[in-house]
Design an enzyme around this catalytic site. Sequence first.
Site, mmCIF file in Angstrom:
data_model
loop_
_atom_site.group_PDB
_atom_site.id
_atom_site.type_symbol
_atom_site.label_atom_id
_atom_site.label_comp_id
_atom_site.label_asym_id
_atom_site.label_seq_id
_atom_site.Cartn_x
_atom_site.Cartn_y
_atom_site.Cartn_z
ATOM 1 N N MET A 1 5.154 5.251 2.659
ATOM 2 C CA MET A 1 6.170 4.862 1.680
ATOM 3 C C MET A 1 6.960 6.110 1.259
ATOM 4 O O MET A 1 7.582 6.131 0.198
ATOM 5 C CB MET A 1 5.518 4.189 0.480
ATOM 6 C CG MET A 1 4.831 2.890 0.902
ATOM 7 S SD MET A 1 4.704 1.652 -0.389
ATOM 8 C CE MET A 1 3.680 2.489 -1.545
ATOM 9 N N ALA B 1 7.819 10.131 0.190
ATOM 10 C CA ALA B 1 7.284 11.178 -0.690
ATOM 11 C C ALA B 1 6.132 11.870 0.052
ATOM 12 O O ALA B 1 5.009 11.968 -0.434
ATOM 13 C CB ALA B 1 6.819 10.611 -2.030
ATOM 14 N N HIS C 1 3.503 14.240 1.951
ATOM 15 C CA HIS C 1 2.754 15.448 1.585
ATOM 16 C C HIS C 1 1.876 15.821 2.782
ATOM 17 O O HIS C 1 1.907 15.144 3.828
ATOM 18 C CB HIS C 1 1.924 15.202 0.323
ATOM 19 C CG HIS C 1 1.115 13.940 0.365
ATOM 20 N ND1 HIS C 1 0.053 13.766 1.210
ATOM 21 C CD2 HIS C 1 1.253 12.768 -0.304
ATOM 22 C CE1 HIS C 1 -0.455 12.572 1.041
ATOM 23 N NE2 HIS C 1 0.260 11.921 0.135
ATOM 24 N N GLY D 1 -1.103 15.368 3.406
ATOM 25 C CA GLY D 1 -1.983 14.296 3.879
ATOM 26 C C GLY D 1 -1.284 13.477 4.965
ATOM 27 O O GLY D 1 -1.866 13.180 6.017
ATOM 28 N N HIS D 2 -0.011 13.143 4.731
ATOM 29 C CA HIS D 2 0.744 12.393 5.749
ATOM 30 C C HIS D 2 0.910 13.245 7.014
ATOM 31 O O HIS D 2 0.768 12.748 8.125
ATOM 32 C CB HIS D 2 2.143 12.034 5.233
ATOM 33 C CG HIS D 2 2.153 11.078 4.093
ATOM 34 N ND1 HIS D 2 2.540 11.435 2.826
ATOM 35 C CD2 HIS D 2 1.818 9.759 4.023
ATOM 36 C CE1 HIS D 2 2.463 10.391 2.028
ATOM 37 N NE2 HIS D 2 2.018 9.358 2.714
ATOM 38 N N GLU E 1 -8.304 7.504 4.930
ATOM 39 C CA GLU E 1 -9.462 6.848 4.299
ATOM 40 C C GLU E 1 -9.377 6.866 2.775
ATOM 41 O O GLU E 1 -10.226 6.286 2.109
ATOM 42 C CB GLU E 1 -10.763 7.532 4.751
ATOM 43 C CG GLU E 1 -11.131 7.182 6.173
ATOM 44 C CD GLU E 1 -12.453 7.799 6.613
ATOM 45 O OE1 GLU E 1 -12.936 8.727 5.936
ATOM 46 O OE2 GLU E 1 -12.979 7.348 7.642
ATOM 47 N N SER F 1 1.064 10.612 -2.983
ATOM 48 C CA SER F 1 2.462 10.775 -3.413
ATOM 49 C C SER F 1 2.566 10.692 -4.928
ATOM 50 O O SER F 1 3.518 11.178 -5.528
ATOM 51 C CB SER F 1 3.327 9.686 -2.787
ATOM 52 O OG SER F 1 3.154 9.711 -1.401
ATOM 53 N N ARG F 2 1.571 10.047 -5.547
ATOM 54 C CA ARG F 2 1.610 9.911 -7.009
ATOM 55 C C ARG F 2 1.298 11.239 -7.711
ATOM 56 O O ARG F 2 1.637 11.393 -8.883
ATOM 57 C CB ARG F 2 0.578 8.891 -7.470
ATOM 58 C CG ARG F 2 0.951 7.474 -7.087
ATOM 59 C CD ARG F 2 -0.255 6.569 -7.175
ATOM 60 N NE ARG F 2 0.042 5.305 -6.538
ATOM 61 C CZ ARG F 2 0.269 4.171 -7.176
ATOM 62 N NH1 ARG F 2 0.202 4.137 -8.475
ATOM 63 N NH2 ARG F 2 0.552 3.071 -6.534
HETATM 64 O O1 PAF Z 1 -0.526 3.298 2.329
HETATM 65 C C1 PAF Z 1 0.699 3.125 2.182
HETATM 66 O O2 PAF Z 1 1.468 4.075 1.967
HETATM 67 C C2 PAF Z 1 1.256 1.726 2.260
HETATM 68 O O3 PAF Z 1 0.381 0.809 1.718
HETATM 69 C C3 PAF Z 1 1.696 1.313 3.678
HETATM 70 C C4 PAF Z 1 0.503 1.245 4.620
HETATM 71 C C5 PAF Z 1 2.704 2.307 4.210
HETATM 72 C C6 PAF Z 1 2.340 -0.058 3.643
HETATM 73 O O4 PAF Z 1 3.471 -0.065 2.837
#
Ligand code: PAF
Length: 283
Positions: free
Chosen positions: A30, A32, A34, A36-37, A151, A189-190
């Site tokens: 979604m 934002a 960081h 982790g992504h 996870e 992201s929060r």
């Molecule tokens: O984990 C998230 O960021 C969301 O739930 C996802 C999997 C991108 C679905 O909108």
Amino acid sequence: MQVYYTKENISEKVHSLKTQGKSVGFVPTMGALHDGHLSLVSRGFEENEFMVVSIFVNPTQFDNPEDLKKYPRTLDRDVALLKTLSDSKILVYAPSVDDIYGNNVISERFSYDGLEFEMEGRFREGHFDGVGTIVKRLFEIVTPNFAYFGEKDFQQLAIIKKLVENYDIPVTIVGCKIHREASGLAMSSRNERLKPEYKLAAPFIYKTLVEAKAKFGTKSATKVTEWVTNQFKAHDLLELEYFIIADIETLKPVKRKSKQKKYRAFIAAYADDIRLIDNIALN
Ligand code: PAF
């Protein structure tokens, strides 16, 4: 870096890559972004030549309209961050709400064999219908070979595995370890919305999970739950929403420990108005 804004364009691109025999991995986000992504994308490059990252704040998975409104939207920064990994091998899909939902912004209904009724499902009404709706659509559009999920959202990961099984979607789901800040706080992201004093307080969540894990070696789940509840009661800034020790297969709270089963402890807590979740493997 190529950014695709429509489902037709990204589908066509992935189709052409797969026709050339390239494997395509996928990290739905979604935004934002960081570290982790980024770690999910890097993990994806172990199996795939190309990675698709979708950036879409999915309206149907928010039970709180304020949360949806405040969710950070930082596409330019996200693209710049992804470029630090690769400019040519990452494709960004950043659709509009219209591209995904047309003028029908509602969730489909899903059954995940009861996984949806536990934890997040009890506190965030309709959340997993929204997640199922978007993830299923994204899989249909992107058609990846592999998809990577953290996870930290362990229940979401379990639910997505169930979705793929129930609908026979041809993608391999890969669960990836939680990425943490140096303080132990799970990356989210929060976190960037936390006021400084809450940012300092939030690592207490992971610290408590680590201590709960140690206690679970000798104490019952009820005793550990009582202990965690009291820890949070005594904390000035963090408010516990739930602490649960659950069987990792069913996600149901453990009643009596069994050596044959694997357990995880889960926390959801508020730091001011920001809801944070985290979990830890117990055995
Ligand atoms: O984990 C998230 O960021 C969301 O739930 C996802 C999997 C991108 C679905 O909108």
